[in-house]
Design a protein around this motif. Structure first.
Motif: not given
Length: 255
Positions: A235-252
């Protein structure tokens, strides 16, 4: 007898991390009457290559096989010939990448996946099920969930970053084209138009005739058993974006 006045096909290579849609890309590329991409040169199980003992050859001889003695296609007038290599395949042949960079006139198509976690999840699923491709005729049962260790995730994320950086610094910008797989799925005609221009072949109108299908369409939190545990760790590192599952960042997940 070969006509010595006909120039050899122009060479290209597809480079990528595993599970980034390169099979799908090759299927689209091979729809062009002047383009032939022959699959994974360094994969001992690839059926596209008639020489079953080719991996006993030197790195230079392998590239000569790929670009100078490529499998014949009687129904195509091939002006551009290619193959693909996934990052792990360089590990067994440490000198192959350097040999690739020296091949004259080589064009490089680098395929990247926006979310590297999806690539790793897909790779583990494929290893567990031994199903690497899905076709229209296959059943629609989703792959099983997977469990990933933090160490494996960290190693894979770093390997992807290092590989993409290595490709970028090893080839000139004019000889390299980056294709994002998610965009290839959303806008195949636009991506292919860029590739035809990059390779220097006549434009071909896109026709959706691909037989390959997505293997996974569920979001990551439904396909990785310990997703939330991993998200907390990163959550606090450079790879946190891969785990973003919010509505804007949801990755399918798309395979």
């Amino acid at each position: 007898m070969t006509d010595s006045h006909i120039p050899p096909p122009a060479p290209f290579v597809i480079l990528a991390m595993p599970r980034t849609g390169t099979h799908y890309l090759e299927e689209l590329l091979n729809a062009h009457p002047n383009v032939l991409s022959n699959g994974e040169l360094l994969n001992p199980y690839a059926t596209t290559w008639p020489d079953k003992h080719r991996l006993l050859r030197s790195d230079r001889e392998l590239l000569e096989l790929a670009y100078s003695c490529c499998p014949a296609q009687s129904d195509k007038k091939v002006t551009h010939v290619g193959c693909k290599v996934n990052e792990p395949q360089f590990h067994d042949r440490p000198g192959f990448f350097a040999e690739l960079t020296r091949w004259p006139g080589l064009r490089v198509i680098l395929v990247v996946r926006e979310n590297t976690l999806e690539s790793l999840r897909s790779l583990v699923q494929a290893r567990q099920t031994r199903q690497w491709l899905k076709f229209r005729s296959d059943n629609d049962a989703p792959p099983p969930q997977v469990r990933l260790s933090t160490a494996d995730c960290e190693a894979y994320f770093k390997a992807a970053d290092d590989f993409h950086a290595r490709v970028a610094r090893s080839f000139t910008k004019s000889n390299m084209l980056e294709i994002e797989y998610e965009r290839l799925l959303r806008e195949p005609a636009t991506c292919l138009a860029a590739i035809w221009d990059f390779l220097g072949v006549p434009a071909l109108r896109f026709s959706s005739t691909a037989t390959l299908q997505r293997q996974e369409t569920r979001p990551l939190e439904q396909t990785i058993e310990n997703f939330h545990e991993l998200r907390r760790h990163f959550s606090h590192g450079p790879y946190a974006r891969f785990f973003d599952v919010g509505e804007r960042g949801r990755a399918v997940a798309i395979d």
